[in-house]
Design a protein around this motif. Structure first.
Motif: not given
Ligand SMILES: [Mg+2]
Length: 376
Positions: A309, A315, A321, A292
């Protein structure tokens, strides 16, 4: 409940130190806050994010598109019908996904406030309790970049993104110095932001491989799917697409053409959370992890990233991220009362949580909105 008004509010907040990357130099963040009001007086907020040099939208286009196309397309509609609203916006005007994503974020915020639930409970529920975040180091001298990495290690970060691809004779040295500074157990990614040709990318990535690189992002121009696939085949390091992953359709094409090992999903490129879930599902079906990714978000956009997320299974494939992390350390102010900071990352051991407030779980600071609003 019906949508009674939509209002775009451009906000300009300076940064304390210019941020340099392959596409240029950033001195201000200029995202557009989107306010969606219902006929019952309930308000949801979203944020239309842009980055000059990459985004095909600007604060000016976002304001115009919201006024002239999006508002007439969605006024009077039930804000719960997000799928139908996305369709209506697309029918009225193609593309302009960042403008649309700001509206879509506001709908999740509104919906959550109406139901008195955090948005993550409306998006499938939390996959885990927290999200691992990475830290992105802008282009500077190799020594300064290494110093930043060292400093941010103390805040619990265990993945660093090294920006390269501009004045690129020093790129290898940048990666080497950062590796030297963080030691062997920390993950390093290299983000080229389209800065290399195919030949240069292959040559450079082979050199970077000596420093144990987790992935290389967007080595070549966004439109060069064939070139991305050529690079991906020629090197051992996984290749991630960011600028290329510029729409739900583009995501599918990248996977279909074997041009990517990882997809970096930026919510504003796909029109918001709902379309990004679809992109993540395509990735999941193809066995491709997602990251993300972040833009120059204010806290409203950051919260949207966190809710997305934490509800997205792909994810959680071992990659940290940027989008859910704190706003850039050089951003001089923000627009909500509750802001997740580096100290919060530190106390959560390199992770963040979206918070449990209703909707997108932030409290807007209206005095800051008045302070940073400007005319476009
Ligand atoms: Mg990137």
């Amino acid at each position: 409940m019906k949508i009674a008004s939509v209002r775009p509010i451009p906000l300009k907040i300076p940064v304390s130190k210019s941020y340099v990357w392959s596409h240029g130099i950033v001195d201000f963040f200029t995202n557009v806050l989107i306010e969606v009001k219902s006929d019952e007086g309930l308000i949801g907020y979203g944020e239309s994010d842009i980055i000059f040099g990459v985004s095909q939208e600007s604060p000016e286009t976002i304001v115009q598109v919201v006024h002239k196309y999006i508002t007439p397309a969605i006024l009077g509609k039930d804000p719960f019908n997000i799928e139908e609203i996305l369709e209506s916006m697309d029918d009225k005007i193609d593309g302009h996904y960042s403008a649309k994503s700001g509206v879509e974020f506001a709908l999740w915020d509104l919906k959550g406030k109406y139901l008195r639930q955090p948005a993550y409970n409306l998006l499938g529920g939390k996959v885990r309790e927290k999200i691992e975040v990475d830290f992105t180091i802008g282009i500077d001298t190799p020594e300064a970049m290494a110093q930043t990495a060292k400093k941010m290690l103390d805040f619990g970060y265990r993945t660093f993104v090294v920006k390269v691809g501009r004045d690129n004779e020093l790129d290898l040295e940048r990666v080497r110095k950062v590796r030297e500074a963080v030691g062997p157990s920390v993950k390093i990614r290299v983000d080229v932001n389209e800065g290399y040709t195919v030949e240069k990318a292959i040559k450079m990535i082979r050199l970077f491989e000596k420093y144990d690189i987790q992935l290389v992002e967007q080595p070549v121009a966004r439109w060069d799917t064939k070139g991305m696939s050529k690079v991906a085949r020629a090197v051992d390091t996984p290749i991630s697409a960011d600028e290329s992953n510029s729409s739900p359709q583009a995501a599918y094409q990248l996977i279909e053409n074997d041009a990517v090992d990882i997809l970096n999903i930026k919510l504003p490129y796909h029109g918001g959370i709902w379309n990004s879930i679809k992109v993540a599902s395509v990735a999941e079906s193809a066995g491709i992890p997602v990251i993300v990714g972040g833009m120059n978000h204010y806290e409203v956009g950051r919260q949207a990233n966190r809710h997305f997320a934490i509800t997205t299974p792909t994810a959680y494939s071992g990659y940290a991220h940027e989008g859910p992390g704190p706003a850039s350390q050089s951003l001089t102010d923000n627009i909500t009362k509750d802001v997740i900071t580096y100290e919060d990352v530190k106390s959560d051991g390199g992770f963040v949580k979206p918070g449990d407030g209703y909707g997108l779980s932030f409290v807007l600071d209206e005095s800051k909105v008045r302070q940073y609003a400007y005319e476009v």
